[in-house]
Design an enzyme around this catalytic site. Structure first.
Site, PDB file in Angstrom:
ATOM      1  N   SER A   1       1.075 -10.586   2.210  1.00 33.20           N
ATOM      2  CA  SER A   1       0.439  -9.260   2.106  1.00 33.20           C
ATOM      3  C   SER A   1       0.773  -8.618   0.771  1.00 33.20           C
ATOM      4  O   SER A   1       1.637  -9.077   0.034  1.00 33.20           O
ATOM      5  CB  SER A   1       0.941  -8.367   3.233  1.00 33.20           C
ATOM      6  N   LYS A   2       0.074  -7.526   0.517  1.00 33.22           N
ATOM      7  CA  LYS A   2       0.323  -6.773  -0.703  1.00 33.22           C
ATOM      8  C   LYS A   2       1.769  -6.282  -0.735  1.00 33.22           C
ATOM      9  O   LYS A   2       2.410  -6.236  -1.773  1.00 33.22           O
ATOM     10  CB  LYS A   2      -0.642  -5.589  -0.767  1.00 33.22           C
ATOM     11  N   ARG A   3       2.273  -5.944   0.457  1.00 33.02           N
ATOM     12  CA  ARG A   3       3.655  -5.456   0.527  1.00 33.02           C
ATOM     13  C   ARG A   3       4.657  -6.517   0.069  1.00 33.02           C
ATOM     14  O   ARG A   3       5.661  -6.199  -0.553  1.00 33.02           O
ATOM     15  CB  ARG A   3       3.987  -4.960   1.934  1.00 33.02           C
TER      16      ARG A   3
ATOM     17  N   ASP B   1       4.723  -6.376  -3.640  1.00 33.43           N
ATOM     18  CA  ASP B   1       5.476  -5.209  -4.127  1.00 33.43           C
ATOM     19  C   ASP B   1       6.977  -5.436  -3.960  1.00 33.43           C
ATOM     20  O   ASP B   1       7.770  -5.159  -4.849  1.00 33.43           O
ATOM     21  CB  ASP B   1       5.063  -3.945  -3.358  1.00 33.43           C
TER      22      ASP B   1
END
Ligand code: GLU
Length: 511
Positions: free
Chosen positions: A262-264, A267
């Protein structure tokens, strides 16, 4: 069996930036199309206007321009099966909705969202299907007159596909093999909404794959649960013999391997999950992209090609032509592919190392200009050529080459303590004199002359050379020292030696 030209499509919905997994899906479509001498088509699936995000379609176009993956047919390039944006194909879908209704393969339903919600709270695991549809408000439970009256009065409705229970649905998947599903597990999915006169994803997807003569549907695993419904739709439209082959690609997993990337994760672990930088038009939040993070498109392609496919050999670096030749679904994995950013960096490192010096120099010139360094492209070319095998990103070039373009402003303290001894100034003065007299300043000649001199005078090679490097570079790093001095030239070499002696004269590493 008829022989069709291979036609594949990448069918993103413009609901935000393309995920890197979507780029891999597009790449596999591209490789397969090129290998088969087929067509690679871009279709924008934008029938869900509530999820439309401005800029997302341009983002898709820019991504593939950057990667150099060219579509044969697309909204921009056109083609014989256009338009290639579903929002522009309303009238086409309506005909097929009507056809399904006429054949009794679909029906009209008037249940309001509230009514459906009530059902869902009343009945655990409520499913709109053969077991419940006659208790709902639809053209099967109402009379023909009631149905027509509701439509005439302007009541909004949806069209639902009528799934007959107890049938075996077969999905032939090139990666997963034969998957069978009992139709009783499916619900009567909404395929059309009168409110916006648009079909839902499922119908539009199937109709377009058929009309665009798609032979292979290659897409992410998240669409596998939709495949039985799509097969059912093909059957209901009487298109079974034109059914495409399916290939559902394994998920991209978190680096730790549990769950979808995921994008998380990006990050959290500091790597991009999008091909290009993206600024959310609503929140203004910016997410990093591979392009902006200094990845070369060739490296991204090579990296993605191996996330879910392997050649069966130890080879890791592939040109596009090699990928096109070697790609096969037999070697695509069924299980998820763990995302490994270190591997992505490694590929970038390899590709920078392989890049012609001239091309690399051209990428580096703007960085130098920004630092107000004026250097000829020839010199930059030589400098990057000497260090390109040490970097992972273009952004690291400056740190690795600054000493080619500017004299050290300071000397690394640790190195000074270790390398600058009490007799060093004397050695450096003599080295200065030696260099001043050299008739040939090529790296080879310098090296030979200096080494002979060290030997003749019975000096310690390490002591002399390390101090020399410190004087020229300002630290204990860099490529072969004589390659550096040859490139910066004799005058600059002498200047740096003298400057080091003057500023470091009083230093003695021993205390
Ligand atoms: N529009 C779907 C998506 O956004 C396409 C799925 C498919 O390729 O059939 O992924």
């Amino acid at each position: 069996m008829m022989h069709h030209k291979t036609r594949v499509r990448f069918a993103p919905s413009p609901t935000g930036p393309l995920h890197i997994g979507g780029v891999r899906t597009a790449l596999y479509n591209y490789l397969f199309a090129r290998q088969q001498g087929g067509d690679f088509i871009l279709r924008i699936e934008d029938t869900d206007s509530s999820r439309f995000v401005p800029g997302a379609e341009e983002y898709i176009r820019e991504t593939f321009d950057w990667l150099g993956l060219q579509f044969d047919e697309s909204p921009a390039a056109g083609g014989a099966c256009g338009p290639y944006k579903q929002s522009q194909r309303k009238e086409i879908y309506k005909q097929y909705v009507q056809r399904l209704l006429d054949r009794g393969a679909a029906y009209i339903a008037f249940d309001t969202p509230e009514e459906l919600e009530t059902k869902r709270t009343e009945t655990a695991n409520f499913q709109y299907d053969a077991s419940t549809r006659d208790k709902m408000r639809n053209s099967l439970s109402l009379t023909e007159e009631e149905t027509q009256a509701l439509i005439k009065s302007g009541t909004q409705y949806v069209v639902r596909i009528k799934i007959e229970p107890g049938r075996e649905i077969v999905v032939n998947d090139m990666i997963r093999g034969r998957v069978t599903v009992n139709s009783s597990t499916l619900d009567d999915k909404v395929i059309y909404k009168s409110a916006d006169e648009l079909p839902t994803y499922h119908l539009a997807n199937v109709v377009d794959d058929h009309l665009m003569e798609i032979t292979h549907v290659i897409r992410g695993e998240e669409w596998l649960p939709s495949a039985p419904l799509h097969v059912w739709l093909y059957g209901s439209l009487d298109w079974d013999d034109g059914m495409p082959q399916f290939a559902h690609l394994p998920l991209l997993l978190k680096p730790e391997g549990n769950g979808k990337l995921s994008k998380r994760d990006g990050d959290r672990l500091g790597f991009p999950v999008f091909p290009l930088q993206w600024t959310d038009p609503k929140t203004g939040e910016t997410s990093s992209g591979y392009r902006e993070s200094g990845y070369l498109p060739e490296a991204v392609i090579n990296f993605l090609a191996l996330l879910g496919w392997n050649p069966g050999t130890e080879q890791e670096i592939f040109s596009m032509d090699e990928l096109i030749t070697l790609f096969s679904f037999d070697r695509a994995s069924k299980s998820g592919a763990k995302f490994d950013v270190e591997k992505a960096k490694w590929f970038n490192h390899k590709y920078i190392g392989q890049m012609p010096d001239r091309d690399l120099a051209e990428l580096f010139m703007p960085v130098l200009r920004e630092k107000e360094i004026s250097a000829s492209i020839g010199k930059v070319e030589k400098a990057v050529g000497l260090i390109k095998e040490r970097v992972h990103f273009i952004s690291e070039l400056w740190e690795q080459t600054s000493f080619f373009f500017a004299a050290p402003e300071a000397y690394d303290e640790k190195t000074v303590r270790k390398r600058w001894k009490s007799d060093t100034p004397e050695h450096m003065r003599r080295l200065t004199a030696l260099i001043a007299e050299m008739d040939d300043f090529s790296a080879e000649h310098q090296e030979k002359t200096v080494m002979d001199w060290i030997l003749r005078n019975q000096l310690h090679t390490g002591n002399v050379m390390n101090a020399f490097r410190l004087a020229i570079v300002g630290a204990g790093k860099g490529p072969h020292i004589f390659d550096i001095t040859a490139l910066i030239g004799r005058e600059e070499t002498l200047r740096r030696l003298e400057r080091a002696v003057t500023s470091l004269e009083k230093t003695d590493g021993k205390h």
